[in-house]
Design an enzyme around this catalytic site. Sequence first.
Site, short mmCIF file in Angstrom:
data_model
loop_
_atom_site.label_atom_id
_atom_site.label_comp_id
_atom_site.label_asym_id
_atom_site.label_seq_id
_atom_site.Cartn_x
_atom_site.Cartn_y
_atom_site.Cartn_z
N GLY A 1 -5.46 -0.98 5.94
CA GLY A 1 -6.55 -1.32 5.02
C GLY A 1 -7.34 -0.14 4.48
O GLY A 1 -8.46 -0.33 4.00
N SER A 2 -6.75 1.06 4.50
CA SER A 2 -7.54 2.20 3.99
C SER A 2 -7.75 2.08 2.47
O SER A 2 -8.81 2.46 1.97
CB SER A 2 -6.88 3.53 4.35
N ARG B 1 4.47 -8.52 1.98
CA ARG B 1 5.39 -9.61 1.63
C ARG B 1 5.69 -9.58 0.15
O ARG B 1 4.86 -9.16 -0.66
CB ARG B 1 4.80 -10.96 2.00
N HIS C 1 2.34 1.89 -5.06
CA HIS C 1 3.54 2.25 -4.29
C HIS C 1 3.52 3.77 -4.08
O HIS C 1 3.31 4.53 -5.03
CB HIS C 1 4.80 1.84 -5.07
N ARG D 1 8.68 -19.62 1.55
CA ARG D 1 7.71 -18.60 1.09
C ARG D 1 7.06 -18.99 -0.23
O ARG D 1 5.93 -18.60 -0.50
CB ARG D 1 8.41 -17.28 0.91
N GLU E 1 -3.95 8.17 -3.50
CA GLU E 1 -3.91 6.72 -3.76
C GLU E 1 -5.34 6.17 -3.87
O GLU E 1 -5.66 5.41 -4.78
CB GLU E 1 -3.20 5.97 -2.62
C1 GRF Z 1 -0.17 2.61 1.12
O1 GRF Z 1 0.53 3.81 1.31
C2 GRF Z 1 0.31 1.88 -0.10
O2 GRF Z 1 0.75 2.72 -1.11
C3 GRF Z 1 1.47 1.08 0.42
O3 GRF Z 1 1.08 0.66 1.70
C4 GRF Z 1 0.13 1.60 2.23
C5 GRF Z 1 -1.08 0.82 2.64
O4 GRF Z 1 -1.99 1.60 3.36
N1 GRF Z 1 1.80 0.01 -0.48
P1 GRF Z 1 -3.41 1.02 3.71
O5 GRF Z 1 -3.19 -0.28 4.50
O6 GRF Z 1 -4.13 0.76 2.43
O7 GRF Z 1 -4.09 2.04 4.53
#
Ligand code: GRF
Length: 207
Positions: free
Chosen positions: A15-16, A94, A113, A68, A179
């Site tokens: 969840g960062s 998912r 991504h 699903r 990100e």
């Molecule tokens: C991130 O690297 C994102 O790009 C990928 O999953 C990871 C999630 O990290 N899709 P966090 O849970 O937000 O810390």
Amino acid sequence: MTRTVNIAILASGRGSNFKALVDAVRNKEIHGEIAVLITDNPHAGAIEYANAANIPVETIDFKEFTNREDADKKIKYLLDSYGIDLVALAGYMRILRAKELFDAYRYRIINIHPSLLPAFKGSTHAQKDAFEYGCKISGLTIHFVTDDVDGGPIIYQQAVDISGCESAEDTAERILREEHNAYKKVIDSFSKGRYLIEGKKAVYVRG
Ligand code: GRF
């Protein structure tokens, strides 16, 4: 003109990115509200951040559904009931499948991504893949979600120099920092404009 975007975040893990977005809303770097966190994991780290910020949490128990698609229909129901404009996946593990969901939220669902797509498309450990491949440059891609996994129109890409990274973890950490910064800016762009889809391209138009 700036609109207030009503945002849902879907997250499964640490969840960062979720936390970075909550902070960005608080700091008014995003003109919007995070109306709900939807998760498939009752132990997701994002839940704690949501609770601290008084953001409602909806947990989907996939075991309750025979397929699903039905779980995705529940997600659509939740998005409708919270009046969501934009859905941001942030480490949601998912694959979305229901046609009803895609039809109702066409080009309103985005994902981040950790690679320069189409490199390491579909990988759940794209940073490790880039490190082990010996890439000098990797990066991140923010794209619309379609039924082609990691293949929807690209909104934003950013290269990250990983030539000095000594491990897959180091690589992931370096990309993750970028990100956090990129996702809030892209999400805020929806408050000031919209994206027209021309073939594979997403073209930003202000206003
Ligand atoms: C991130 O690297 C994102 O790009 C990928 O999953 C990871 C999630 O990290 N899709 P966090 O849970 O937000 O810390």
